[in-house]
Motif scaffolding. Structure first.
Motif, PDB file in Angstrom:
ATOM      1  N   ALA A 105       0.846  -1.194   0.000  1.00 58.34           N
ATOM      2  CA  ALA A 105       0.000   0.000   0.000  1.00 58.34           C
ATOM      3  C   ALA A 105       0.879   1.240   0.000  1.00 58.34           C
ATOM      4  O   ALA A 105       1.784   1.384   0.822  1.00 58.34           O
ATOM      5  N   ILE A 106       0.636   2.125  -0.952  1.00 60.85           N
ATOM      6  CA  ILE A 106       1.385   3.381  -1.073  1.00 60.85           C
ATOM      7  C   ILE A 106       0.531   4.500  -0.497  1.00 60.85           C
ATOM      8  O   ILE A 106      -0.644   4.635  -0.857  1.00 60.85           O
ATOM      9  N   ALA A 151      16.312   0.812   4.589  1.00 63.64           N
ATOM     10  CA  ALA A 151      14.983   1.334   4.252  1.00 63.64           C
ATOM     11  C   ALA A 151      15.073   2.145   2.967  1.00 63.64           C
ATOM     12  O   ALA A 151      14.882   3.369   2.943  1.00 63.64           O
ATOM     13  N   VAL A 152      15.406   1.478   1.871  1.00 68.57           N
ATOM     14  CA  VAL A 152      15.545   2.127   0.572  1.00 68.57           C
ATOM     15  C   VAL A 152      14.604   1.454  -0.415  1.00 68.57           C
ATOM     16  O   VAL A 152      14.188   0.308  -0.222  1.00 68.57           O
ATOM     17  N   VAL A 153      14.308   2.163  -1.487  1.00 69.52           N
ATOM     18  CA  VAL A 153      13.372   1.638  -2.480  1.00 69.52           C
ATOM     19  C   VAL A 153      13.738   2.191  -3.855  1.00 69.52           C
ATOM     20  O   VAL A 153      14.242   3.315  -3.974  1.00 69.52           O
ATOM     21  N   VAL A 154      13.518   1.369  -4.863  1.00 66.28           N
ATOM     22  CA  VAL A 154      13.612   1.777  -6.266  1.00 66.28           C
ATOM     23  C   VAL A 154      12.209   1.690  -6.849  1.00 66.28           C
ATOM     24  O   VAL A 154      11.477   0.739  -6.562  1.00 66.28           O
ATOM     25  N   ASN A 178       2.840   2.244   5.817  1.00 67.29           N
ATOM     26  CA  ASN A 178       3.107   3.044   7.026  1.00 67.29           C
ATOM     27  C   ASN A 178       4.582   3.049   7.434  1.00 67.29           C
ATOM     28  O   ASN A 178       4.913   3.384   8.567  1.00 67.29           O
ATOM     29  N   HIS A 179       5.468   2.696   6.485  1.00 62.17           N
ATOM     30  CA  HIS A 179       6.904   2.772   6.740  1.00 62.17           C
ATOM     31  C   HIS A 179       7.509   3.801   5.792  1.00 62.17           C
ATOM     32  O   HIS A 179       7.091   3.922   4.638  1.00 62.17           O
ATOM     33  N   LEU A 214      15.091  -7.664  -0.286  1.00 57.59           N
ATOM     34  CA  LEU A 214      14.353  -8.803   0.267  1.00 57.59           C
ATOM     35  C   LEU A 214      14.429  -8.805   1.786  1.00 57.59           C
ATOM     36  O   LEU A 214      13.429  -9.072   2.469  1.00 57.59           O
ATOM     37  N   SER A 215      15.596  -8.506   2.325  1.00 60.92           N
ATOM     38  CA  SER A 215      15.756  -8.480   3.784  1.00 60.92           C
ATOM     39  C   SER A 215      14.870  -7.411   4.420  1.00 60.92           C
ATOM     40  O   SER A 215      14.287  -7.624   5.481  1.00 60.92           O
ATOM     41  N   THR A 216      14.738  -6.268   3.748  1.00 64.33           N
ATOM     42  CA  THR A 216      13.882  -5.196   4.262  1.00 64.33           C
ATOM     43  C   THR A 216      12.422  -5.627   4.266  1.00 64.33           C
ATOM     44  O   THR A 216      11.680  -5.369   5.228  1.00 64.33           O
ATOM     45  N   SER A 217      12.011  -6.301   3.210  1.00 60.72           N
ATOM     46  CA  SER A 217      10.620  -6.754   3.140  1.00 60.72           C
ATOM     47  C   SER A 217      10.298  -7.727   4.267  1.00 60.72           C
ATOM     48  O   SER A 217       9.181  -7.720   4.799  1.00 60.72           O
TER      49      SER A 217
END
Length: 432
Positions: A105-106, A151-154, A178-179, A214-217
């Motif tokens: 969810a964005i 806590a990074v995202v592409v 919510n992150h 994957l580890s963050t998820s």
């Protein structure tokens, strides 16, 4: 000489417009139907990563218990968390990536946008260089971010356009489930089809908007999306310890020798796990490259293959009808051809003249078939199938359409031309 034959063909075709129109229509219908289905088949069975596919492999292991065991049966398509991490940390390939799909969810910062769900890919750092993923802005994460569950995202270019109007969003914060995650990269134009690296979600048309470690998820407990195959007391619980396969694992092996060595490594790994009591079955491994993997998974829908065969059969029927029409047309001109033979024209010259005429019919039919193919592909794109948006005629298929039309008409014209050029000049002159 060909120019002269071409002029004669145009004159002949104009003399009997109705018969010419029937021949052109027969070729056009056959070409239009066959090229519509062949184009769809061509698109769906194409190489999603040209130049890379022969070095990308999908390893398979068989960690199941002995229930339902059959010698030489195919192993499972996915891997468990334990096996995936073991293979990843062994680093026996040039590159390796462990991954799974998800849906997140964005929560947009803009008040004008409501929260929405977006498909996601939870993966490791080698995913991007291994698959040659281009970047519009920023870059991918590295092994250190994988290890630290950063806590990074592409994000995809499409999602970037929606959230940030296409501007460089690197360094911005995105709220996801919510992150707060920091955007470090925006993908360029990258949408390989088939969706080869995870066929559990969709074979075609998958449009992932979010990529994160994957580890963050796992630390954020993000939802897993895709199939899970469990045995024993595993139920259907895709966790780190359950006897379930639910992750995809891909490796890059740059030479055949490395591929052979990696396959032997998989055998040794299976033997080791059997000794430790995790695996119960004898070592059963596979190592297919990308195109072999797509063939094994049969990603091309069976109805598309059936439609292609039916369309080719329809083309054959159209060619048979064209043969009959050409035979009637050419034999009707026996007197004319007999006079030309009496004046010294060779059978070879007459045969060439009639074949040129057949080729002109094929070219006209090909142009008509091309229009029908465009119409057919437009109708395919209106279908609800996930591959429908891919149905487009590229340059190679356009050229193939014209070549097939001319070639088919020349083939259809061989028998009529041969029969017509064997007329006896004396009989034709006597009858006149």
């Amino acid at each position: 000489m060909l120019a002269y034959y071409f002029e004669l063909a145009l004159r002949s075709l104009r003399r009997n417009k109705a018969l010419t129109a029937l021949m052109v229509l027969a070729i056009a219908l056959g070409i239009g139907a066959s090229m519509t289905t062949l184009t769809v088949l061509h698109v769906l069975s194409g190489d999603p990563l040209p130049g890379r596919s022969n070095t990308l492999y999908a390893p398979q292991l068989d960690p199941r218990d002995m229930t339902g065991y059959r010698p030489r049966a195919e192993p499972l398509d996915q891997v468990t968390w334990i096996d995936g991490m073991n293979l990843l940390q062994a680093k026996r390939a040039d590159r390796q990536a462990l991954m799974t799909g998800g849906s997140v969810a964005i929560q947009p910062a803009q008040s004008a946008l409501d929260p929405f769900y977006q498909t996601a890919r939870y993966t490791t750092a080698d995913f991007f260089p291994m698959f040659g993923v281009p970047f519009r802005y920023g870059h991918a994460w590295g092994a250190s971010e994988d290890a630290a569950s950063a806590a990074v995202v592409v994000i995809s270019s499409k999602l970037n356009d929606k959230l940030f109007g296409g501007r460089d969003s690197t360094g911005r914060i995105m709220r996801l489930e919510n992150h707060a995650l920091r955007i470090i990269g925006v993908l360029g134009d990258w949408r390989p089809n088939p969706h080869f690296y995870d066929l559990n979600v969709k074979n075609y048309g998958a449009d992932e908007g979010v990529y994160l470690p994957l580890s963050t998820s796992q630390d954020l407990h993000l939802a897993h999306l895709g199939g899970a195959d469990c045995w024993g007391n595993g139920g259907n619980d895709a966790t780190h310890t359950a006897p379930c396969v639910w992750l995809q694992f891909w490796v890059q092996l740059d030479t055949p020798a490395k591929a052979a060595a990696y396959r032997q490594f998989l055998v040794h790994y299976s033997q080791e796990q059997k000794t430790l009591g995790r695996f119960q079955r004898p070592p059963n491994v596979r190592l297919r490259n990308l195109m072999q993997w797509l063939d094994y998974e049969r990603v091309v829908p069976g109805d598309v293959q059936l439609q292609s065969w039916l369309a080719l059969g329809f083309l054959l029927v159209c060619l048979v009808n064209t043969v009959g029409l050409m035979l009637a047309k050419f034999l009707r001109r026996s007197a004319e051809l007999g006079v030309r033979r009496a004046l010294g024209a060779s059978r070879r010259a007459l045969f060439s003249q009639l074949l040129v005429e057949a080729g002109v019919v094929g070219l006209a039919g090909g142009l008509g078939g091309l229009l029908l193919a465009y119409l057919g592909l437009w109708l395919v794109r209106r279908q609800p199938a996930d591959y429908a948006p891919l149905a487009h005629l590229d340059g190679a298929m356009l050229l193939m359409t014209l070549l097939l039309a001319v070639g088919a008409s020349l083939l259809a014209g061989v028998l009529p031309a041969w029969r017509a050029c064997r007329v006896t000049p004396g009989l034709q002159l006597k009858s006149n």
